[in-house]
Design an enzyme around this catalytic site. Structure first.
Site, short mmCIF file in Angstrom:
data_model
loop_
_atom_site.label_atom_id
_atom_site.label_comp_id
_atom_site.label_asym_id
_atom_site.label_seq_id
_atom_site.Cartn_x
_atom_site.Cartn_y
_atom_site.Cartn_z
N ILE A 152 66.62 66.90 74.20
CA ILE A 152 65.24 66.42 74.21
C ILE A 152 64.62 66.70 75.56
CG2 ILE A 152 63.76 64.38 74.01
CD1 ILE A 152 65.74 63.20 72.05
N ALA B 2 64.79 65.53 80.84
CA ALA B 2 65.43 65.94 79.58
C ALA B 2 66.73 65.16 79.41
CB ALA B 2 65.72 67.43 79.59
N LYS B 3 67.33 65.24 78.27
CA LYS B 3 68.67 64.69 78.06
C LYS B 3 69.25 65.32 76.81
CE LYS B 3 71.33 61.64 80.16
NZ LYS B 3 71.32 61.29 81.60
N GLY B 4 70.57 65.35 76.76
CA GLY B 4 71.24 65.86 75.58
C GLY B 4 72.38 64.94 75.20
N ASP C 176 76.99 63.88 82.17
CA ASP C 176 76.67 62.46 81.97
C ASP C 176 77.95 61.83 81.39
OD1 ASP C 176 74.27 60.47 82.01
OD2 ASP C 176 75.14 60.14 80.04
#
Ligand code: NAD
Length: 435
Positions: free
Chosen positions: A79, A124-126, A165
């Site tokens: 995202i 962003a992040k996944g 992360d």
């Protein structure tokens, strides 16, 4: 030239319902924080409205050949919340509890964090819904490579740069870098940060988030007038952020009396032997059964007597069910979103001083930024340089947030949101709206 988009009343900002589900939903929590801060600082309605939506949401299915010959399909996300101030930046999480709303919230907090510390990045992040503890190394590698291939249509050194992360590390980042490089036909170290040094990683990146947590706490101590060498600290979570933070505090003379991981906690009022515990952990999945300290359950850990509590595990570990029992006077958020808004209100009333995630754990993305700059220039800096520059940025951001909070008579979460939103509001306004 007036660059402001004419302000129309925002159609979406409406109060969120206060239910159990609300407290457990990170996206609902994040949007409540945004609305509150946006309203308090009179952010342009169009800028606020845009931040209430993610720019780009990609859901991918990730088929993986498992070791037993079967094929398992995992669900993954990438995202990009906002890119007004530069390429999107944010980690990749592997965990059974990953959800779309969690990744949305984490991507939003990345937008805020990069703006608070003034890095030229959006957020962003996944995440992939999986239980990496139950997967072999080969299965993890195949999943990572296929996930990378699936999201390669939106990531890239100028577009969106992932990082580690929860449950991902330098090795996983190496697989991401290699897979992406194979797809485009040449080596591209700048596509990901948190890589091993040998392939373009940065010195100091592994410890950076924990080091940043220490720097903000040291500034807090100077401003609030307490002595870190006479203080005690408890750290919840003993992964990248928690273990590095605990070690750096101990190196600087702060007594680490409690640490915990997913299995449980350890407590010793005389101070834990972190070196010995790190050795123990090399051969054990959890620190839970370490024999030379008092065992504490996960629930009770948060209530241990200490001066500083550092949540460095998952979202919502400090909530309305336990906030009142916290004895620490200071909380420094190593994790993203560890304190729910409901708990925030309780802690504020109790007089607990809290340094929020979007400032406190920004050391990681700051050194990720340094790594990316070094990769783009193909010129690498010394660890001394990196730590000095990290300290400059973190201390500068802390000072800005702390001073604004005092001036506006708000807590530091609100102060940090105000600093970040001011930058984001200006960027949105100057860029204007396409078409
Ligand atoms: P990690 O996977 O390295 O470690 C997570 C740790 O939390 C493990 O020790 C795990 O056992 C523990 N844990 C999980 N649930 C727990 C619980 N309920 N109680 C106590 N311990 C629990 O992950 P990490 O990279 O250290 O990330 C931790 C947090 O910090 C996350 O919120 C992450 O988003 C945030 N963060 C990480 C970075 C980074 O650079 N890695 C940067 C900024 C923020």
């Amino acid at each position: 030239m007036d660059t402001k988009i004419p302000a129309k009343p925002s159609p979406v900002v409406k109060p969120l319902e206060r239910t159990e589900a609300h407290e457990a939903n990170p996206w609902a929590q994040a949007m409540e924080q945004l609305d509150r801060a946006g309203k308090a600082m009179k952010l342009e309605p169009f800028a606020l409205e845009r931040l209430r939506h993610c720019k780009r949401i990609l859901t991918v299915s990730v088929p993986v050949k498992m070791d037993d010959g079967t094929v398992k399909v995992f669900e993954g996300y990438r995202i990009q919340h906002n890119m007004d101030r530069g390429p999107a930046k944010g980690g990749i999480r592997y965990h059974p509890s990953v959800s779309l709303d969690e990744v949305k919230a984490l991507s939003f907090w990345m937008t805020m964090k990069c703006a608070v510390v003034n890095l030229p990045y959006g957020g962003a992040k996944g995440g992939v819904i999986c239980d990496p503890k139950k997967m072999s190394r080969g299965e993890l590698e195949r999943m990572t490579r296929r996930y990378t291939a699936e999201i390669s249509i939106i990531i890239g050194p100028d577009k969106d740069i992932p990082a580690p992360d929860v449950n991902t590390n330098a090795e996983v980042m190496a697989w991401v870098m290699d897979t992406y490089s194979m797809t485009i036909g040449y080596s591209c170290p700048g596509v990901v940060t948190g890589k091993p040094i040998e392939i373009g990683g940065s010195l100091g990146r592994n410890e950076a988030t924990g080091r940043g947590v220490f720097y903000v706490t040291r500034e807090l101590a100077a401003r609030e007038g307490f002595d870190l060498r006479k203080s005690t600290v408890c750290v919840q979570g003993f992964g990248n952020v928690g273990s590095n933070a605990a070690n750096i505090f101990a190196e600087h003379g702060t007594k680490v009396v409690g640490i915990s991981d997913v299995g449980g906690g350890l407590y010793d009022p005389k101070g834990l032997d972190l070196h010995d515990i790190m050795e123990y952990r090399k051969t054990h999945d959890t620190i839970m059964d370490y024999p030379k300290a008092e065992k504490v359950s996960i629930d009770k850990f948060i209530e241990l007597p200490c001066d500083i509590l550092i949540p460095a595990a998952m979202e919502g570990t400090i909530n309305k069910g336990n906030a009142d029992k916290i004895k620490a006077k200071y909380i420094v958020e190593g994790a993203n979103g560890p304190t729910t808004n409901e708990a925030d209100a309780i802690l504020h009333k109790k007089g607990v001083v809290l340094v929020p995630d979007i400032l406190a754990n920004a050391g990681g993305v700051t050194v990720s930024y340094f790594e990316w700059v070094q990769d783009m220039q193909a010129y690498f800096w010394s660890e001394k340089d990196i730590n000095a520059r990290l300290q400059d940025i973190i201390v500068g951001a802390f000072t800005e947030v702390y001073d604004l909070s005092k001036k506006e008579k708000v807590d530091m979460r609100m102060g940090a949101f105000m600093v970040g939103l001011r930058r984001l509001g200006k960027a949105a306004s100057i860029r204007g709206m396409y078409p």
